[in-house]
Design an enzyme around this catalytic site. Sequence first.
Site, PDB file in Angstrom:
ATOM      1  N   LYS A   1      -5.827   2.958   3.217  1.00  0.00           N
ATOM      2  CA  LYS A   1      -6.097   1.627   2.660  1.00  0.00           C
ATOM      3  C   LYS A   1      -7.128   0.919   3.538  1.00  0.00           C
ATOM      4  O   LYS A   1      -6.933   0.795   4.756  1.00  0.00           O
ATOM      5  CB  LYS A   1      -4.781   0.842   2.651  1.00  0.00           C
ATOM      6  CG  LYS A   1      -4.638  -0.157   1.528  1.00  0.00           C
ATOM      7  CD  LYS A   1      -3.195  -0.651   1.498  1.00  0.00           C
ATOM      8  CE  LYS A   1      -2.987  -1.715   0.465  1.00  0.00           C
ATOM      9  NZ  LYS A   1      -1.636  -2.283   0.563  1.00  0.00           N
TER      10      LYS A   1
HETATM   11  O1  G3P Z   1       0.449  -4.674  -0.612  1.00  0.00           O
HETATM   12  C1  G3P Z   1      -0.380  -5.741  -0.875  1.00  0.00           C
HETATM   13  C2  G3P Z   1       0.197  -6.839  -1.718  1.00  0.00           C
HETATM   14  O2  G3P Z   1       0.984  -6.304  -2.723  1.00  0.00           O
HETATM   15  C3  G3P Z   1       0.782  -7.998  -1.004  1.00  0.00           C
HETATM   16  O3  G3P Z   1       1.492  -8.863  -1.835  1.00  0.00           O
HETATM   17  O4  G3P Z   1       3.058 -10.763  -2.176  1.00  0.00           O
HETATM   18  O5  G3P Z   1       1.971 -10.430   0.070  1.00  0.00           O
HETATM   19  O6  G3P Z   1       0.641 -11.212  -1.868  1.00  0.00           O
HETATM   20  P1  G3P Z   1       1.789 -10.392  -1.434  1.00  0.00           P
END
Ligand code: G3P
Length: 214
Positions: free
Chosen positions: A85
């Site tokens: 990533k």
């Molecule tokens: O893995 C990346 C992403 O899904 C993060 O989500 O909820 O921290 O915006 P969030």
Amino acid sequence: MKFFIDSANLEEIKSAAAFGIVDGVTTNPSLVSKEGSQESFEDLVKEICDIVKGPVSAEVLSTEYSEMISEGRKLAGIDENIVVKLPMTEDGVKATKTLSDEGINVNVTLVFSPSQALLAAKAGAAYVSPFVGRLDDVSSSGMDLVLDICEVYAHYAYETEILVASVRHPMHIVEAAKMGADVATFPYRVFTQLFKHPLTDIGLERFLKDWGKK
Ligand code: G3P
């Protein structure tokens, strides 16, 4: 649509994997750090790969091109299912191109615009990750971004899969599926929410009660 679990919690990942419908896992530095695991990041990621036999995204912490390359190669060596990533930065896009040319699958993360998604596809990324919840958080439409990316990619033969990330609730997944996005990654909590409908509970209770009347 492929389902990925967005988590670095082994118990959550095992519970979700037990259903047999989880295709992969995504992690990020925040999720890994939240677990406060005693084992190394590499060992944790390897354990995740042993649980889910599908793509497992592991994020680099370097922000400079040559360091991203060496870190990405190292991560890719952990397991054949590792997806490196990389952040959507200039160095990240350069590194995406280099690693993808080497046959390493890359997930370009922190994508917030169609132009960024186009760059990721041009660089040969295996996945592009639009963050829908974080756009919603700032009064912009995360799902509009997914729609835009679907529209742009539909004109070309890019192999980049649209991986809808930062999912906060089941409707993000339903809307992404209606748009034809390839993958949604979501927390275990949202996975359990997908099953729920009060009419299912009421209906089952009534069936069982009626059967008991006989
Ligand atoms: O893995 C990346 C992403 O899904 C993060 O989500 O909820 O921290 O915006 P969030």
